[in-house]
Design an enzyme around this catalytic site. Structure first.
Site, PDB file in Angstrom:
ATOM      1  N   ASN A  18       4.028  -4.808 -10.195  1.00 52.08           N
ATOM      2  CA  ASN A  18       3.962  -4.842 -11.584  1.00 52.08           C
ATOM      3  C   ASN A  18       2.732  -4.150 -12.199  1.00 52.08           C
ATOM      4  O   ASN A  18       2.809  -4.182 -13.358  1.00 52.08           O
ATOM      5  CB  ASN A  18       4.092  -6.336 -12.123  1.00 52.08           C
ATOM      6  CG  ASN A  18       5.343  -6.913 -11.664  1.00 52.08           C
ATOM      7  OD1 ASN A  18       5.620  -7.345 -10.289  1.00 52.08           O
ATOM      8  ND2 ASN A  18       6.311  -7.249 -12.665  1.00 52.08           N
TER       9      ASN A  18
ATOM     10  N   VAL B 267       1.767  -2.459 -17.293  1.00 48.50           N
ATOM     11  CA  VAL B 267       2.093  -3.723 -16.973  1.00 48.50           C
ATOM     12  C   VAL B 267       3.441  -4.122 -17.132  1.00 48.50           C
ATOM     13  O   VAL B 267       3.808  -4.123 -18.145  1.00 48.50           O
ATOM     14  CB  VAL B 267       1.144  -4.913 -17.849  1.00 48.50           C
ATOM     15  CG1 VAL B 267       1.588  -6.279 -17.514  1.00 48.50           C
ATOM     16  CG2 VAL B 267      -0.303  -4.432 -17.522  1.00 48.50           C
ATOM     17  N   CYS B 268       4.209  -4.162 -15.971  1.00 48.71           N
ATOM     18  CA  CYS B 268       5.689  -4.472 -15.799  1.00 48.71           C
ATOM     19  C   CYS B 268       5.863  -5.929 -16.164  1.00 48.71           C
ATOM     20  O   CYS B 268       5.827  -6.580 -15.064  1.00 48.71           O
ATOM     21  CB  CYS B 268       6.186  -3.884 -14.475  1.00 48.71           C
ATOM     22  SG  CYS B 268       7.688  -2.839 -14.666  1.00 48.71           S
ATOM     23  N   LEU B 269       6.334  -6.320 -17.229  1.00 46.86           N
ATOM     24  CA  LEU B 269       6.778  -7.839 -17.539  1.00 46.86           C
ATOM     25  C   LEU B 269       7.814  -7.706 -18.545  1.00 46.86           C
ATOM     26  O   LEU B 269       7.511  -7.231 -19.667  1.00 46.86           O
ATOM     27  CB  LEU B 269       5.291  -8.253 -18.069  1.00 46.86           C
ATOM     28  CG  LEU B 269       5.228  -9.833 -18.193  1.00 46.86           C
ATOM     29  CD1 LEU B 269       5.574 -10.544 -16.876  1.00 46.86           C
ATOM     30  CD2 LEU B 269       4.124 -10.405 -18.594  1.00 46.86           C
TER      31      LEU B 269
ATOM     32  N   THR C 208       8.657  -4.230 -21.038  1.00 48.81           N
ATOM     33  CA  THR C 208       8.452  -3.139 -20.046  1.00 48.81           C
ATOM     34  C   THR C 208       9.264  -3.409 -18.746  1.00 48.81           C
ATOM     35  O   THR C 208       9.175  -2.532 -17.749  1.00 48.81           O
ATOM     36  CB  THR C 208       7.050  -3.121 -19.498  1.00 48.81           C
ATOM     37  OG1 THR C 208       6.338  -4.311 -19.326  1.00 48.81           O
ATOM     38  CG2 THR C 208       6.231  -2.474 -20.894  1.00 48.81           C
TER      39      THR C 208
END
Length: 461
Positions: free
Chosen positions: A288, A295-297, A302
């Site tokens: 992530n 930032v993959c969240l 995202t």
């Protein structure tokens, strides 16, 4: 006729003279790339030229170009990265990544900004040369030239500032460092935002009517409810900016690490979620957290997720974002953060893949520790110094336990002793070999840049 011949001779001589000048100029240019403002000082030039951006802002706003770690070959690269430490040679940069980061110990660039090309192996022969246009944001008010050790001139904005650590050990007592750590606030307001990732994002559209009040409400929530393992600084003159440092949770391969994030509240906040940038240092230590800082969240929009996992205006908060990063991203089994892996990698295969991924993550986390120790983010210098003064021995005790075969994140340290009650003795032979060699590199960095006595942990050949 003789006049024409003389004229021809003069023209030919002039052409030869001009050609000679061009050749000499070319040789001078090639022999002195730093005079042209080039960052290339060694390595694969063909590869380098494709990775250096023409955008003068690129070196400040992204560190993705430094990522020379191939995920598929990471285990093999790490085995080559780590070499034996020789007490007599005084070289603390035995690891390729650490060597590269060391080039910036005396260069005043924002935390997380690195060069985008490989460096030659001997630090003493390296030349750091960065065009002044790439860092005008960091200290725009500073101009002029100063001389570096090689005799060439560099911008004053590239000379080490208070956020850089000198090569000389800090003589401050351990007691004083720990006392400052105890007094370090989890939340505070500061002034200088020049090294913030979003400082150069430009003016935003006119914010919503109650935007400022909502940001102030967020500040109050953070001030009152932040856990003791998350630290935040906001900026009085730029309310939309925020910086956070998160301590890696115990029981994970991120334990005792420090992870830096820059955030911005958009003008449409809270109808739109904040944006978050991660200072990766060029390392991919979580599915992530990308090398480019993404930032993959789902909470940030995202990544996809259930309705209740996404940003909900009027209910979701910045505190929720930071806690989610710490708890959901920096978790005990980050391998399964990758979409579909939990369903596709089941049983013993999944366990093995997850364990190997965590071993790799722990090595990368150690590299991140050394990087942030040498270049702490502005206004977090006392936190960084105090944190490692307090945790260095525990980190090394954990490393020693892992080198003996225990899997990363499966032990706890109590009173300076590794508690192996829940330890999982399944660490791979490759990981143990890497770690035994890496321990001495870590010790030398702790001693050199943190003034921490760790010699009793040094591993003999």
């Amino acid at each position: 006729m003789s006049i024409i011949k003389c004229f021809v001779v003069v023209v030919v001589s002039l052409k030869e003279f001009l050609f000679s000048l061009c050749v000499n100029a070319t040789l001078i240019y090639v022999s002195s790339p730093q005079d042209a403002g080039l960052a290339v000082v060694g390595g694969n030039h063909a590869k380098s030229s494709s990775s250096v951006s023409d955008d003068p802002i690129n070196i400040v706003t992204s560190n993705s170009d430094i990522s020379y770690h191939n995920d598929d070959d990471e285990e093999e690269e790490l085995a080559d990265d780590v070499s034996d430490y020789d007490v007599n040679d005084g070289d603390i940069y035995e690891d390729d990544y650490v060597k590269l980061q060391s080039q910036f110990d005396n260069v005043d660039l924002p935390t997380g900004v690195e060069v985008s090309v490989p460096w030659i192996t001997k630090p003493s022969e390296n030349v750091v040369s960065v065009p002044s246009t790439t860092v005008t944001n960091a200290h725009a008010e500073v101009t002029g030239k100063v001389s570096n050790s090689s005799g060439s001139s560099v911008d004053k904005s590239l000379v080490a500032s208070s956020s850089s650590i000198s090569a000389a050990p800090n003589e401050e007592s351990a007691e004083n460092i720990i006392e400052k750590l105890k007094n370090f606030k989890t939340f505070d307001m500061v002034e200088d935002f020049s090294d913030h990732h979003y400082a150069r994002s430009g003016e935003q559209a006119a914010p919503a009517k109650n935007w400022a009040k909502r940001i102030q409400d967020e500040w109050k929530i953070l001030e009152n409810d932040l856990p003791e393992t998350i630290f935040v600084r906001v900026y009085e003159s730029r309310m939309e900016l925020l910086r956070a440092v998160i301590i890696g949770p115990a029981g994970t391969p991120y334990h005792d690490g420090l992870f830096v994030f820059d955030c911005i509240f958009p003008s449409t906040y809270p109808n739109a979620p904040p944006m978050v940038y991660y200072y990766s240092g060029g390392l991919r230590l979580n599915p992530n957290l990308y090398e480019c800082g993404k930032v993959c969240l789902s909470l940030l929009g995202t990544w996809s997720g259930d309705r209740n996992e996404k940003w909900i205006p009027g209910r979701s908060t910045m505190l929720q974002v930071l806690v989610s990063i710490q708890a959901l991203i920096l978790n005990a089994r980050p391998f399964f953060n990758e979409p579909g892996y939990e369903a596709n990698y089941t049983g013993e295969i999944g366990v093995k893949q997850s364990r190997e991924y965590s071993e790799n993550v722990f090595i990368l986390s150690l590299k991140t520790m050394m990087y942030i120790l040498r270049r702490p983010p502005r206004y977090f210098e006392e936190l960084v110094k105090g944190h490692f003064q307090q945790c260095a021995h525990n980190i090394l005790i954990a490393c020693r336990a892992y080198a003996e075969g225990n899997a990363p994140g499966t032990i706890t340290i109590k009173d300076g002793v590794a508690d192996l009650t829940h330890a999982d003795r399944v660490a791979s032979a490759n990981f143990k070999a890497q770690l035994k060699k890496f321990i001495n590199i870590l010790i030398t960095n702790f001693s050199r840049f943190g003034n921490i006595d760790c010699e009793q942990f040094r591993v003999s050949d």
